[in-house]
Scaffold this motif. Structure first.
Motif, mmCIF file in Angstrom:
data_model
loop_
_atom_site.group_PDB
_atom_site.id
_atom_site.type_symbol
_atom_site.label_atom_id
_atom_site.label_comp_id
_atom_site.label_asym_id
_atom_site.label_seq_id
_atom_site.Cartn_x
_atom_site.Cartn_y
_atom_site.Cartn_z
ATOM 1 N N ALA A 49 -15.714 2.518 2.603
ATOM 2 C CA ALA A 49 -14.848 3.399 1.807
ATOM 3 C C ALA A 49 -13.844 4.062 2.738
ATOM 4 N N VAL A 50 -12.569 3.964 2.378
ATOM 5 C CA VAL A 50 -11.511 4.615 3.161
ATOM 6 C C VAL A 50 -10.712 5.509 2.221
ATOM 7 N N ILE A 51 -10.189 6.585 2.754
ATOM 8 C CA ILE A 51 -9.456 7.521 1.896
ATOM 9 C C ILE A 51 -8.194 8.022 2.594
ATOM 10 N N TYR A 52 -7.145 8.166 1.787
ATOM 11 C CA TYR A 52 -5.872 8.711 2.292
ATOM 12 C C TYR A 52 -5.688 10.066 1.623
ATOM 13 N N ASN A 89 -4.848 1.830 9.916
ATOM 14 C CA ASN A 89 -3.484 1.762 10.471
ATOM 15 C C ASN A 89 -2.456 2.412 9.550
ATOM 16 N N LEU A 90 -2.816 2.522 8.274
ATOM 17 C CA LEU A 90 -1.880 3.107 7.308
ATOM 18 C C LEU A 90 -2.174 4.592 7.055
ATOM 19 N N GLY A 91 -3.073 5.165 7.844
ATOM 20 C CA GLY A 91 -3.324 6.609 7.724
ATOM 21 C C GLY A 91 -4.564 6.964 6.917
ATOM 22 N N PHE A 92 -5.347 5.944 6.509
ATOM 23 C CA PHE A 92 -6.604 6.213 5.794
ATOM 24 C C PHE A 92 -7.684 6.570 6.812
ATOM 25 N N VAL A 117 0.851 -1.198 0.000
ATOM 26 C CA VAL A 117 0.000 0.000 0.000
ATOM 27 C C VAL A 117 0.889 1.252 0.000
ATOM 28 N N LYS A 118 1.966 1.203 0.785
ATOM 29 C CA LYS A 118 2.873 2.372 0.825
ATOM 30 C C LYS A 118 3.500 2.620 -0.552
ATOM 31 N N GLU A 159 -4.221 14.016 -5.193
ATOM 32 C CA GLU A 159 -4.515 14.586 -3.872
ATOM 33 C C GLU A 159 -5.002 13.565 -2.843
ATOM 34 N N ALA A 160 -5.680 12.516 -3.319
ATOM 35 C CA ALA A 160 -6.211 11.538 -2.357
ATOM 36 C C ALA A 160 -6.379 10.172 -3.026
ATOM 37 N N VAL A 161 -6.314 9.130 -2.205
ATOM 38 C CA VAL A 161 -6.421 7.756 -2.716
ATOM 39 C C VAL A 161 -7.461 7.022 -1.864
#
Ligand SMILES: CC(C)(COP(=O)(O)OP(=O)(O)OC[C@H]1O[C@@H](n2cnc3c(N)ncnc32)[C@H](O)[C@@H]1OP(=O)(O)O)[C@@H](O)C(=O)NCCC(=O)NCCS
Length: 152
Positions: free
Chosen positions: A147-150, A114-117, A87-88, A100-102
């Protein structure tokens, strides 16, 4: 040591083989060989030695938004940090494109958080996603995915 590489067209049959159990359990949407081929540049593959152990794709919708999809790690290689590292890698690529966002649609919300989403309302997703992809899903329109967004 895990290595990440861009996918090649010759990888498609192994990629299809690996994702079969997840398609059967309804966690990942099926994609045809042609569909994978046309978006082959979006895939990053994870290798341990010479073995393909997982992959994921970054689909770009616009400068504002991309999606992580078809994320899978082979069962025997899970819970070792490979999925997070992948993912990183996908986020790194999104950053290079100055997106701008994923987002991702997932049953594994905690993994992404846990990965910042962060969790968002599905109404915030682009309508192309819903009509091109979700409509093919056996769970449509009653979808329990989150739905999750980073945001960069
Ligand atoms: C979701 C998926 C890609 C995660 O891959 P993974 O390689 O297991 O991911 P990681 O090892 O980085 O993290 C998984 C968990 O193991 C934990 N973990 C990471 N390294 C660990 C280690 N060395 N020892 C023990 N646990 C570890 C993480 O904290 C994480 O916990 P969480 O799920 O509660 O957040 C994988 O489970 C998968 O292929 N699932 C099926 C398909 C799917 O659901 N894809 C997502 C659709 S968007």
């Amino acid at each position: 040591m895990v290595e990440f590489k861009k996918a090649k067209l010759k990888d498609i049959s192994l990629m299809q083989e690996m994702i079969k159990p997840e398609i059967e359990s309804g966690v990942i949407l099926p994609r045809s060989n042609d569909e994978i081929a046309t978006s082959i540049r979006s895939y990053i593959l994870a290798y341990e030695k010479d073995e393909l152990i997982g992959y994921g794709a970054l689909k770009i919708y616009s400068q504002k938004l991309a999606e992580i999809r078809s994320l899978v790690i082979k069962r025997e290689f899970r819970a070792k940090g490979v999925g997070s590292a992948l993912v990183k890698e996908l986020l790194k690529e999104a950053k290079e494109y100055e997106i701008e966002a994923v987002f991702a649609l997932t049953y594994r919300d905690k993994f992404f958080i846990n990965l910042g989403f962060e969790v968002v309302d599905k109404d915030e997703l682009p309508s192309q996603k819903i009509w091109a992809d979700c409509i093919k899903c056996k769970n449509f329109p009653v979808c329990n995915e989150i739905a999750v967004i980073y945001k960069f």
